[in-house]
Design an enzyme around this catalytic site. Structure first.
Site, PDB file in Angstrom:
ATOM      1  N   CYS A 114      32.185  53.583  16.299  1.00 26.06           N
ATOM      2  CA  CYS A 114      32.825  52.166  16.045  1.00 26.06           C
ATOM      3  C   CYS A 114      32.917  51.584  17.558  1.00 26.06           C
ATOM      4  O   CYS A 114      32.459  52.157  18.345  1.00 26.06           O
ATOM      5  CB  CYS A 114      34.117  52.636  15.293  1.00 26.06           C
ATOM      6  SG  CYS A 114      35.307  53.304  16.362  1.00 26.06           S
ATOM      7  N   ASN A 155      36.163  53.723  19.727  1.00 22.49           N
ATOM      8  CA  ASN A 155      36.482  55.064  19.438  1.00 22.49           C
ATOM      9  C   ASN A 155      37.838  55.593  19.577  1.00 22.49           C
ATOM     10  O   ASN A 155      38.315  56.467  19.844  1.00 22.49           O
ATOM     11  CB  ASN A 155      35.433  55.933  20.503  1.00 22.49           C
ATOM     12  CG  ASN A 155      35.578  57.567  20.033  1.00 22.49           C
ATOM     13  OD1 ASN A 155      35.365  58.284  21.101  1.00 22.49           O
ATOM     14  ND2 ASN A 155      35.424  58.002  18.765  1.00 22.49           N
ATOM     15  N   CYS A 192      40.195  53.889  16.835  1.00 23.76           N
ATOM     16  CA  CYS A 192      40.592  53.678  15.331  1.00 23.76           C
ATOM     17  C   CYS A 192      39.837  54.381  14.336  1.00 23.76           C
ATOM     18  O   CYS A 192      39.928  55.292  13.943  1.00 23.76           O
ATOM     19  CB  CYS A 192      40.800  52.191  15.239  1.00 23.76           C
ATOM     20  SG  CYS A 192      41.956  51.588  16.800  1.00 23.76           S
ATOM     21  N   ARG A 193      38.602  53.657  14.187  1.00 24.92           N
ATOM     22  CA  ARG A 193      38.041  54.284  12.841  1.00 24.92           C
ATOM     23  C   ARG A 193      37.084  55.474  12.861  1.00 24.92           C
ATOM     24  O   ARG A 193      37.393  56.189  12.029  1.00 24.92           O
ATOM     25  CB  ARG A 193      37.050  52.848  12.661  1.00 24.92           C
ATOM     26  CG  ARG A 193      37.735  51.755  11.784  1.00 24.92           C
ATOM     27  CD  ARG A 193      36.784  50.502  11.892  1.00 24.92           C
ATOM     28  NE  ARG A 193      36.627  50.116  13.226  1.00 24.92           N
ATOM     29  CZ  ARG A 193      35.577  49.166  13.606  1.00 24.92           C
ATOM     30  NH1 ARG A 193      34.852  48.582  12.397  1.00 24.92           N
ATOM     31  NH2 ARG A 193      35.278  48.945  14.755  1.00 24.92           N
ATOM     32  N   SER A 194      36.271  55.554  14.144  1.00 28.90           N
ATOM     33  CA  SER A 194      35.525  56.742  14.259  1.00 28.90           C
ATOM     34  C   SER A 194      36.289  58.017  14.323  1.00 28.90           C
ATOM     35  O   SER A 194      35.905  59.163  13.691  1.00 28.90           O
ATOM     36  CB  SER A 194      34.459  56.478  15.230  1.00 28.90           C
ATOM     37  OG  SER A 194      35.101  56.163  16.475  1.00 28.90           O
ATOM     38  N   ASP A 234      38.470  47.561   9.791  1.00 25.81           N
ATOM     39  CA  ASP A 234      38.823  47.383  11.168  1.00 25.81           C
ATOM     40  C   ASP A 234      40.260  47.210  11.349  1.00 25.81           C
ATOM     41  O   ASP A 234      40.569  45.880  11.372  1.00 25.81           O
ATOM     42  CB  ASP A 234      38.068  46.535  11.869  1.00 25.81           C
ATOM     43  CG  ASP A 234      38.227  46.539  13.429  1.00 25.81           C
ATOM     44  OD1 ASP A 234      39.124  47.359  13.806  1.00 25.81           O
ATOM     45  OD2 ASP A 234      37.474  45.861  14.343  1.00 25.81           O
TER      46      ASP A 234
END
Ligand code: 4NP
Length: 206
Positions: free
Chosen positions: A56, A59, A61-63, A172
């Protein structure tokens, strides 16, 4: 045998990629008290087909959520240690940081083990992971811009594996004020990754 790097090694290839491609300097070596899972840096030889990198923008939050979710799904299916799993950022702004506190809260709520300190994607990643999953369309454009022309990896948006059959963008939540968006991100990652693994490695009872 190719060299193996810890993400904090001073000779990690991300550092040379950062310099070559983005004109960036390296992140300082970290002194962290956070306990990372030992499998993260395992040097065990694994099936190269069973390797996935989540990407993402930052690196944080999402990933890292996707990475922790995938570890959890593997654990629930008795497959711990059989996949190489990692996550990385497109950008270098958050290199060395823990996941966002709201992401950590969601991981804690779902009893996921936190895997990660942020790092930036590097050239070697494109040849050492079979699957590279971006979280949104912009990640895919960015990955397209930095992936080598002969890249053997399957580079996809994670949301192509949503069980409803329609490609989604993983939420996101970075600019949100609360953590509701992080819950949505968790749920979306869980749905897509369960479905992905069902297809790639169906359980023997199916
Ligand atoms: P992530 O979220 O890509 O899911 O880790 C973001 C993290 C940082 C920023 C944007 C999104 N940022 O602009 O710094």
């Amino acid at each position: 045998m190719s060299a193996q790097w810890s993400r904090h090694d001073s000779n990690h290839p991300q550092r040379s990629l950062a310099r070559q491609q983005f004109g960036l300097d390296v992140a300082p070596r970290l002194q962290s008290t956070v306990q990372l899972r030992s499998t993260r840096k395992a040097r065990v030889k694994m099936d190269p087909e069973k390797s996935v990198l989540f990407v993402c923008l930052g690196n944080i939050c999402r990933s890292p959520i996707a990475e922790a979710v995938f570890h959890r799904i593997l654990k629930d299916r008795g497959l711990t240690g059989t996949w190489k799993v990692d996550s990385a950022a497109i950008g270098e702004w958050h290199v060395g940081k823990l996941p966002d506190s709201r992401a950590r809260k969601v991981m804690e709520r779902h009893q996921l083990e936190m895997e990660t300190l942020a790092r930036q994607i590097c050239t070697e990643d494109f040849s050492s992971f079979k699957y590279i999953f971006g979280m949104d369309s912009q990640n895919m454009l960015d990955l397209g811009g930095i992936s080598p022309p002969d890249c053997p990896a399957v580079i996809e948006m994670l949301g192509v594996h949503h069980p409803a059959g329609q490609t989604i963008e993983i939420r996101d939540p970075y600019y949100d004020t609360g953590d509701a968006g992080f819950e949505k991100c968790y749920a979306e990652c869980h749905a897509c990754l369960s479905h992905f693994l069902d297809k790639i490695q169906p359980s023997k009872s199916n």
